[in-house]
Design a protein around this motif. Sequence first.
Motif, PDB file in Angstrom:
ATOM      1  N   LEU A   1     -21.691 -15.959 -27.183  1.00 30.85           N
ATOM      2  CA  LEU A   1     -20.565 -15.159 -27.670  1.00 30.85           C
ATOM      3  C   LEU A   1     -19.630 -15.985 -28.548  1.00 30.85           C
ATOM      4  CD1 LEU A   1     -19.783 -13.094 -24.454  1.00 30.85           C
ATOM      5  CD2 LEU A   1     -20.817 -12.248 -26.583  1.00 30.85           C
ATOM      6  N   ARG A   2     -19.454 -17.239 -28.214  1.00 30.42           N
ATOM      7  CA  ARG A   2     -18.539 -18.099 -28.972  1.00 30.42           C
ATOM      8  C   ARG A   2     -19.078 -18.461 -30.355  1.00 30.42           C
ATOM      9  NH1 ARG A   2     -15.411 -23.518 -27.073  1.00 30.42           N
ATOM     10  NH2 ARG A   2     -14.735 -24.156 -29.127  1.00 30.42           N
ATOM     11  N   TYR A   3     -20.373 -18.729 -30.460  1.00 25.61           N
ATOM     12  CA  TYR A   3     -20.940 -19.255 -31.706  1.00 25.61           C
ATOM     13  C   TYR A   3     -21.596 -18.202 -32.594  1.00 25.61           C
ATOM     14  CZ  TYR A   3     -19.882 -23.985 -30.267  1.00 25.61           C
ATOM     15  OH  TYR A   3     -19.215 -25.141 -29.904  1.00 25.61           O
ATOM     16  N   ALA A   4     -21.642 -16.942 -32.167  1.00 28.38           N
ATOM     17  CA  ALA A   4     -22.299 -15.889 -32.952  1.00 28.38           C
ATOM     18  C   ALA A   4     -21.398 -15.384 -34.069  1.00 28.38           C
ATOM     19  CB  ALA A   4     -22.686 -14.727 -32.047  1.00 28.38           C
ATOM     20  N   ASP A   5     -21.982 -15.161 -35.224  1.00 32.40           N
ATOM     21  CA  ASP A   5     -21.312 -14.486 -36.332  1.00 32.40           C
ATOM     22  C   ASP A   5     -21.285 -12.985 -36.014  1.00 32.40           C
ATOM     23  OD1 ASP A   5     -20.525 -14.736 -39.377  1.00 32.40           O
ATOM     24  OD2 ASP A   5     -21.894 -13.025 -39.246  1.00 32.40           O
ATOM     25  N   SER A   6     -20.325 -12.280 -36.548  1.00 30.72           N
ATOM     26  CA  SER A   6     -20.216 -10.837 -36.267  1.00 30.72           C
ATOM     27  C   SER A   6     -21.442 -10.053 -36.730  1.00 30.72           C
ATOM     28  CB  SER A   6     -18.956 -10.263 -36.908  1.00 30.72           C
ATOM     29  OG  SER A   6     -19.012 -10.413 -38.312  1.00 30.72           O
ATOM     30  N   SER A   7     -22.198 -10.595 -37.663  1.00 32.50           N
ATOM     31  CA  SER A   7     -23.393  -9.911 -38.163  1.00 32.50           C
ATOM     32  C   SER A   7     -24.683 -10.488 -37.577  1.00 32.50           C
ATOM     33  CB  SER A   7     -23.445 -10.010 -39.688  1.00 32.50           C
ATOM     34  OG  SER A   7     -23.615 -11.366 -40.072  1.00 32.50           O
ATOM     35  N   THR A   8     -24.578 -11.189 -36.472  1.00 32.89           N
ATOM     36  CA  THR A   8     -25.721 -11.909 -35.934  1.00 32.89           C
ATOM     37  C   THR A   8     -26.916 -11.005 -35.620  1.00 32.89           C
ATOM     38  OG1 THR A   8     -26.286 -13.721 -34.444  1.00 32.89           O
ATOM     39  CG2 THR A   8     -25.171 -11.842 -33.458  1.00 32.89           C
ATOM     40  N   VAL A   9     -28.086 -11.607 -35.668  1.00 36.62           N
ATOM     41  CA  VAL A   9     -29.348 -10.950 -35.319  1.00 36.62           C
ATOM     42  C   VAL A   9     -30.020 -11.801 -34.246  1.00 36.62           C
ATOM     43  CG1 VAL A   9     -31.632 -10.243 -36.150  1.00 36.62           C
ATOM     44  CG2 VAL A   9     -29.625 -10.039 -37.664  1.00 36.62           C
ATOM     45  N   LEU A  10     -30.450 -11.148 -33.178  1.00 37.98           N
ATOM     46  CA  LEU A  10     -31.200 -11.821 -32.120  1.00 37.98           C
ATOM     47  C   LEU A  10     -32.635 -11.307 -32.154  1.00 37.98           C
ATOM     48  CD1 LEU A  10     -28.658 -11.387 -29.172  1.00 37.98           C
ATOM     49  CD2 LEU A  10     -28.931 -13.391 -30.665  1.00 37.98           C
ATOM     50  N   LEU A  11     -33.586 -12.220 -32.149  1.00 39.90           N
ATOM     51  CA  LEU A  11     -34.996 -11.853 -32.054  1.00 39.90           C
ATOM     52  C   LEU A  11     -35.454 -12.267 -30.660  1.00 39.90           C
ATOM     53  CD1 LEU A  11     -36.270 -13.054 -35.550  1.00 39.90           C
ATOM     54  CD2 LEU A  11     -35.412 -10.790 -34.886  1.00 39.90           C
ATOM     55  N   ARG A  12     -35.756 -11.290 -29.820  1.00 37.53           N
ATOM     56  CA  ARG A  12     -36.111 -11.522 -28.425  1.00 37.53           C
ATOM     57  C   ARG A  12     -37.422 -10.831 -28.090  1.00 37.53           C
ATOM     58  NH1 ARG A  12     -32.841 -14.818 -29.395  1.00 37.53           N
ATOM     59  NH2 ARG A  12     -30.883 -15.218 -28.322  1.00 37.53           N
TER      60      ARG A  12
END
Length: 153
Positions: A54-65
Amino acid sequence: MKNLFIPLLLLSLLATRCGNNNPMDMSKEADDIRQTDIEFSNFSKINGMKAAFLRYADSSTVLLRSNHNPITGKEAFEYIQSISDTSITLTWMPEAVQLAASGDLGYTYGVYNFTGKDTTYEGTYVTIWKKQSDGSWNFVLDSGNPGLGKKAK
């Protein structure tokens, strides 16, 4: 000598305008990304994976899981919030850093360690970083692969 004045002046102005692209600045930016990735891992170890992401994510982040379509923006934050990380530790170490010629995007990759109650897994990861307006770096894409398998505790 007069004939050289204008070309030398133009060359000087061009060098001044392009000063942000010199190898020293690019090397510093790459070092900043590496250090941010290390701090991200240290924060995860001390404060938990959820707090770190939560601290290091950009507001436009994408997670590939695994078993998910790409998770983007607000949904990525909701996904992170839903994770229970009370019995796990996630740490990693960047093995390499690359910086785009523009100096505002870069990536790190390396090996992560995921430790649960009874086992530890190793895998590989890649994180893409974006430079923020204040000069800090936040990740815009994060992906991991559990391909290295179980590790003895």
